[in-house]
Design a protein around this motif. Structure first.
Motif, PDB file in Angstrom:
ATOM      1  N   ILE A  86       0.859  -1.221   0.028  1.00  0.00           N
ATOM      2  CA  ILE A  86       0.219   0.078   0.189  1.00  0.00           C
ATOM      3  C   ILE A  86       0.889   1.196  -0.020  1.00  0.00           C
ATOM      4  N   THR A  87       0.602   2.167  -1.146  1.00  0.00           N
ATOM      5  CA  THR A  87       1.461   3.434  -1.105  1.00  0.00           C
ATOM      6  C   THR A  87       2.988   3.029  -1.033  1.00  0.00           C
ATOM      7  N   ILE A  88       3.456   2.478  -2.085  1.00  0.00           N
ATOM      8  CA  ILE A  88       4.789   2.122  -2.340  1.00  0.00           C
ATOM      9  C   ILE A  88       5.390   3.328  -3.229  1.00  0.00           C
ATOM     10  N   ASN A  89       6.350   4.242  -2.419  1.00  0.00           N
ATOM     11  CA  ASN A  89       6.960   5.267  -3.099  1.00  0.00           C
ATOM     12  C   ASN A  89       8.387   4.892  -2.622  1.00  0.00           C
ATOM     13  N   ASN A  90       9.187   6.072  -3.058  1.00  0.00           N
ATOM     14  CA  ASN A  90      10.589   5.790  -3.083  1.00  0.00           C
ATOM     15  C   ASN A  90      10.992   6.413  -1.431  1.00  0.00           C
ATOM     16  N   THR A  91      10.694   5.717  -0.307  1.00  0.00           N
ATOM     17  CA  THR A  91      10.764   6.191   1.100  1.00  0.00           C
ATOM     18  C   THR A  91      11.315   4.795   1.725  1.00  0.00           C
ATOM     19  N   PHE A  92      12.018   5.350   2.938  1.00  0.00           N
ATOM     20  CA  PHE A  92      12.461   4.303   3.710  1.00  0.00           C
ATOM     21  C   PHE A  92      11.215   3.165   4.049  1.00  0.00           C
ATOM     22  N   GLU A  93      10.138   3.824   4.383  1.00  0.00           N
ATOM     23  CA  GLU A  93       8.910   2.949   4.646  1.00  0.00           C
ATOM     24  C   GLU A  93       8.642   2.115   3.735  1.00  0.00           C
ATOM     25  N   SER A  94       8.812   2.496   2.446  1.00  0.00           N
ATOM     26  CA  SER A  94       8.211   1.619   1.208  1.00  0.00           C
ATOM     27  C   SER A  94       9.463   0.548   1.245  1.00  0.00           C
ATOM     28  N   PHE A  95      10.468   0.786   1.205  1.00  0.00           N
ATOM     29  CA  PHE A  95      11.720  -0.227   1.039  1.00  0.00           C
ATOM     30  C   PHE A  95      11.402  -1.108   2.033  1.00  0.00           C
ATOM     31  N   GLN A  96      11.001  -0.762   3.178  1.00  0.00           N
ATOM     32  CA  GLN A  96      10.705  -1.597   4.494  1.00  0.00           C
ATOM     33  C   GLN A  96       9.718  -2.549   4.068  1.00  0.00           C
ATOM     34  N   SER A  97       8.757  -2.146   3.428  1.00  0.00           N
ATOM     35  CA  SER A  97       7.510  -2.862   3.044  1.00  0.00           C
ATOM     36  C   SER A  97       8.083  -4.162   2.134  1.00  0.00           C
ATOM     37  N   LEU A  98       8.837  -3.780   1.087  1.00  0.00           N
ATOM     38  CA  LEU A  98       9.411  -4.917   0.084  1.00  0.00           C
ATOM     39  C   LEU A  98      10.145  -5.654   1.015  1.00  0.00           C
ATOM     40  N   ILE A  99      11.134  -5.397   2.030  1.00  0.00           N
ATOM     41  CA  ILE A  99      11.819  -6.226   2.884  1.00  0.00           C
ATOM     42  C   ILE A  99      11.126  -7.065   3.591  1.00  0.00           C
ATOM     43  N   GLN A 100       9.860  -6.549   4.075  1.00  0.00           N
ATOM     44  CA  GLN A 100       9.171  -7.222   4.825  1.00  0.00           C
ATOM     45  C   GLN A 100       8.372  -8.588   4.100  1.00  0.00           C
TER      46      GLN A 100
END
Length: 287
Positions: free
Chosen positions: A5-19
């Motif tokens: 959900i809401t994957i942008n170029n942010t630390f949190e978005s990279f964290q979502s892909l890692i999760q």
């Protein structure tokens, strides 16, 4: 069900892909279901493609149960979903830079792709650059590919980009699924650096793990360019996150690890400067 959900170029978005990767990295012969909602920056297809490839290598099947229609259109235009059996859509607005999955031996193809899809393909969107600056930029981006080819032990390299006209920026991403900065530098120099320390070392000028040959200028040149351009450079490698932009440098650690390295470059398109090399105009250099 996995929801991006809401994957942008942010630390949190990279964290979502890692999760996502950490959840399924040990799964074999399974069915992995995915929803993509609200927003997905198309250049992140490179990182998502790398993660999904790790799953399919373990003989898992990928199921896109739902993708928001606007996101799906973009992912059809940039060729990402064609890798999963869907038909490509035509990009009449030239806002996508197509998704590619390359072998490490495809360096010449990658270099042409950078020239045609990024530099010449968005020549009216990028800041004005002299011939010399264009060549220097292509070589610097190509060095990222070469680093993945030589250092990372990856089987594939993934790349993709996106032009955001209303946000005045182009995002361009290169991903490998190799051993990462940390392992390579620690092996080469007998150190015990964390990923953030290894990334920080690698972005400094003339730092390289190549033996007997020069190198290490690519990331330093790109960092210098995005500094003047007021863009951004991000590197994700293993548990490490590095970002350089108008707010300076940021170093953070993720929970879990990305299975390789992501280099993301953001170029501002609302930059009216005219970039030339000192050798071309014999006054101030671009950087």
């Amino acid at each position: 069900m996995n929801r991006l959900i809401t994957i942008n170029n942010t630390f949190e978005s990279f964290q979502s892909l890692i999760q996502l990767y950490e959840t399924h990295k040990d799964e074999l012969f399974g069915d992995i279901h995915l929803e993509i909602r609200h927003f997905f920056a198309a250049n992140m297809s490179a990182a998502l493609g790398a993660v999904l490839d790790k799953f399919t290598a373990n003989l898992n099947d990928i199921h896109f149960d739902y993708i928001d229609p606007q996101i799906e259109t973009i992912l059809l235009k940039n060729d990402f979903l064609t890798y999963f059996g869907k038909q490509r859509a035509v990009d009449v607005n030239n806002t996508t830079i197509k998704f590619l999955k390359l072998k490490p031996i495809d360096g010449k193809y990658f270099k042409n792709y950078v020239i045609e899809e990024l530099i010449e393909g968005h020549i009216t969107d990028l800041p004005q650059m002299s011939k010399g600056v264009k060549e220097k930029m292509v070589e610097a981006i190509y060095e990222i590919f070469v680093n993945a080819q030589i250092h990372s032990e990856t089987k594939f390299i993934y790349t993709c980009g996106q032009f955001f006209p209303t946000k005045n920026k182009i995002e361009f991403t290169i991903v490998d699924t190799g051993i990462g900065f940390r392992e390579k530098i620690n092996r080469r120099f007998g150190r015990n650096l964390r990923a953030t320390q290894a990334i920080k070392w690698a972005v400094e000028e003339k730092k390289t793990t190549k033996e007997g040959i020069s190198g290490g200028l690519g990331l330093a040149i790109l960092r210098e360019f995005v500094n003047v351009n007021k863009g951004k450079m991000q590197i994700v490698s293993n548990e490490g996150f590095y970002q350089f932009g108008i707010d300076g440098e940021t170093l953070k650690e993720f929970q879990g690890e990305f299975p390789g390295t992501i280099v993301n470059l953001q170029f501002r398109t609302d930059d009216n400067k005219n970039y030339s090399l000192k050798s071309e105009i014999d006054i101030n250099d671009i950087f």
